[in-house]
Scaffold this motif. Structure first.
Motif, PDB file in Angstrom:
ATOM      1  N   TRP A  16       0.890  -1.210   0.268  1.00  0.00           N
ATOM      2  CA  TRP A  16      -0.043   0.066   0.177  1.00  0.00           C
ATOM      3  C   TRP A  16       0.856   1.072   0.041  1.00  0.00           C
ATOM      4  O   TRP A  16       0.455   2.425  -0.535  1.00  0.00           O
ATOM      5  N   LEU A  17       2.082   1.295   0.790  1.00  0.00           N
ATOM      6  CA  LEU A  17       2.903   2.381   0.794  1.00  0.00           C
ATOM      7  C   LEU A  17       3.430   2.572  -0.579  1.00  0.00           C
ATOM      8  O   LEU A  17       3.555   3.662  -1.094  1.00  0.00           O
ATOM      9  N   VAL A  18       3.895   1.454  -1.223  1.00  0.00           N
ATOM     10  CA  VAL A  18       4.681   1.566  -2.571  1.00  0.00           C
ATOM     11  C   VAL A  18       3.635   2.225  -3.437  1.00  0.00           C
ATOM     12  O   VAL A  18       3.927   3.068  -4.284  1.00  0.00           O
ATOM     13  N   ALA A  19       2.333   1.751  -3.476  1.00  0.00           N
ATOM     14  CA  ALA A  19       1.353   2.190  -4.381  1.00  0.00           C
ATOM     15  C   ALA A  19       0.875   3.671  -4.172  1.00  0.00           C
ATOM     16  O   ALA A  19       0.767   4.366  -5.122  1.00  0.00           O
ATOM     17  N   SER A  20       1.001   4.129  -2.824  1.00  0.00           N
ATOM     18  CA  SER A  20       0.600   5.404  -2.575  1.00  0.00           C
ATOM     19  C   SER A  20       1.560   6.454  -2.967  1.00  0.00           C
ATOM     20  O   SER A  20       1.396   7.393  -3.651  1.00  0.00           O
ATOM     21  N   ILE A  21       2.851   6.069  -2.914  1.00  0.00           N
ATOM     22  CA  ILE A  21       4.140   6.811  -3.339  1.00  0.00           C
ATOM     23  C   ILE A  21       4.075   6.817  -4.748  1.00  0.00           C
ATOM     24  O   ILE A  21       3.993   7.892  -5.394  1.00  0.00           O
ATOM     25  N   LEU A  22       3.883   5.716  -5.516  1.00  0.00           N
ATOM     26  CA  LEU A  22       3.745   5.732  -6.880  1.00  0.00           C
ATOM     27  C   LEU A  22       2.532   6.550  -7.499  1.00  0.00           C
ATOM     28  O   LEU A  22       2.813   7.476  -8.319  1.00  0.00           O
ATOM     29  N   GLY A  23       1.814   6.516  -6.769  1.00  0.00           N
ATOM     30  CA  GLY A  23       0.336   7.468  -6.935  1.00  0.00           C
ATOM     31  C   GLY A  23       0.581   9.087  -6.925  1.00  0.00           C
ATOM     32  O   GLY A  23       0.404   9.833  -7.854  1.00  0.00           O
ATOM     33  N   PHE A  24       1.467   9.393  -6.165  1.00  0.00           N
ATOM     34  CA  PHE A  24       1.678  10.584  -5.527  1.00  0.00           C
ATOM     35  C   PHE A  24       2.677  10.988  -6.458  1.00  0.00           C
ATOM     36  O   PHE A  24       2.518  12.240  -7.102  1.00  0.00           O
ATOM     37  N   ILE A  25       3.693  10.246  -7.406  1.00  0.00           N
ATOM     38  CA  ILE A  25       4.669  10.630  -8.032  1.00  0.00           C
ATOM     39  C   ILE A  25       4.111  10.949  -9.274  1.00  0.00           C
ATOM     40  O   ILE A  25       4.252  11.875 -10.256  1.00  0.00           O
ATOM     41  N   VAL A  26       3.128   9.956  -9.951  1.00  0.00           N
ATOM     42  CA  VAL A  26       2.327  10.470 -10.995  1.00  0.00           C
ATOM     43  C   VAL A  26       1.320  11.322 -11.197  1.00  0.00           C
ATOM     44  O   VAL A  26       1.441  12.326 -11.801  1.00  0.00           O
ATOM     45  N   LEU A  27       0.693  11.886  -9.918  1.00  0.00           N
ATOM     46  CA  LEU A  27       0.168  12.943  -9.919  1.00  0.00           C
ATOM     47  C   LEU A  27       0.856  14.115  -9.897  1.00  0.00           C
ATOM     48  O   LEU A  27       0.598  15.153 -10.536  1.00  0.00           O
ATOM     49  N   ALA A  28       1.937  14.352  -9.285  1.00  0.00           N
ATOM     50  CA  ALA A  28       3.015  15.338  -9.173  1.00  0.00           C
ATOM     51  C   ALA A  28       3.635  15.564 -10.730  1.00  0.00           C
ATOM     52  O   ALA A  28       3.778  16.709 -10.966  1.00  0.00           O
ATOM     53  N   VAL A  29       3.893  14.454 -11.126  1.00  0.00           N
ATOM     54  CA  VAL A  29       4.408  14.665 -12.708  1.00  0.00           C
ATOM     55  C   VAL A  29       3.200  15.414 -13.535  1.00  0.00           C
ATOM     56  O   VAL A  29       3.450  16.166 -14.318  1.00  0.00           O
ATOM     57  N   VAL A  30       1.925  14.906 -13.416  1.00  0.00           N
ATOM     58  CA  VAL A  30       0.980  15.486 -14.277  1.00  0.00           C
ATOM     59  C   VAL A  30       0.653  16.987 -13.923  1.00  0.00           C
ATOM     60  O   VAL A  30       0.472  17.797 -14.565  1.00  0.00           O
ATOM     61  N   VAL A  31       0.721  17.403 -12.694  1.00  0.00           N
ATOM     62  CA  VAL A  31       0.431  18.783 -12.160  1.00  0.00           C
ATOM     63  C   VAL A  31       1.747  19.525 -12.718  1.00  0.00           C
ATOM     64  O   VAL A  31       1.516  20.779 -13.188  1.00  0.00           O
ATOM     65  N   VAL A  32       2.840  19.137 -12.579  1.00  0.00           N
ATOM     66  CA  VAL A  32       4.104  20.009 -13.001  1.00  0.00           C
ATOM     67  C   VAL A  32       3.933  20.021 -14.497  1.00  0.00           C
ATOM     68  O   VAL A  32       4.482  21.261 -15.018  1.00  0.00           O
ATOM     69  N   ALA A  33       3.673  19.133 -15.172  1.00  0.00           N
ATOM     70  CA  ALA A  33       3.578  19.019 -16.786  1.00  0.00           C
ATOM     71  C   ALA A  33       2.394  20.110 -17.097  1.00  0.00           C
ATOM     72  O   ALA A  33       2.551  20.925 -18.132  1.00  0.00           O
ATOM     73  N   ILE A  34       1.317  20.248 -16.578  1.00  0.00           N
ATOM     74  CA  ILE A  34       0.138  21.185 -16.696  1.00  0.00           C
ATOM     75  C   ILE A  34       0.667  22.428 -16.493  1.00  0.00           C
ATOM     76  O   ILE A  34       0.601  23.354 -17.387  1.00  0.00           O
ATOM     77  N   ARG A  35       1.273  22.707 -15.329  1.00  0.00           N
ATOM     78  CA  ARG A  35       1.889  24.068 -15.169  1.00  0.00           C
ATOM     79  C   ARG A  35       2.837  24.672 -16.228  1.00  0.00           C
ATOM     80  O   ARG A  35       3.036  25.686 -16.490  1.00  0.00           O
ATOM     81  N   LEU A  36       3.799  23.546 -16.433  1.00  0.00           N
ATOM     82  CA  LEU A  36       4.875  24.034 -17.424  1.00  0.00           C
ATOM     83  C   LEU A  36       4.071  24.328 -18.670  1.00  0.00           C
ATOM     84  O   LEU A  36       4.713  25.221 -19.313  1.00  0.00           O
ATOM     85  N   ALA A  37       3.280  23.529 -19.297  1.00  0.00           N
ATOM     86  CA  ALA A  37       2.553  24.098 -20.311  1.00  0.00           C
ATOM     87  C   ALA A  37       1.852  25.431 -20.212  1.00  0.00           C
ATOM     88  O   ALA A  37       1.924  26.084 -21.357  1.00  0.00           O
TER      89      ALA A  37
END
Length: 60
Positions: A16-37
């Motif tokens: 569960w910890l690994v899945a949560s961390i991976l989900g957070f990383i994916v969400l952070a990458v999406v947010v950074v990509a949107i803001r950079l765009a």
């Protein structure tokens, strides 16, 4: 491996910890990509000049 991912009820705390961390990383990458765009899009648009009128006091 697909049995483990298809049945999250049997996951351990570590999984569960690994899945949560991976989900957070994916969400952070999406947010950074949107803001950079948005930043790159705003750089290409021409800005309006502010309407700077002279002050009320006369210049000396």
């Amino acid at each position: 491996m697909s049995e483990v991912w298809s049945n999250p009820g049997t996951w351990t705390h570590e999984q569960w910890l690994v899945a949560s961390i991976l989900g957070f990383i994916v969400l952070a990458v999406v947010v950074v990509a949107i803001r950079l765009a948005k930043i790159l899009r705003s750089v290409n648009t021409k800005r309006e000049l502010p309407n700077l009128r002279p002050g009320r006091r006369p210049r000396r």
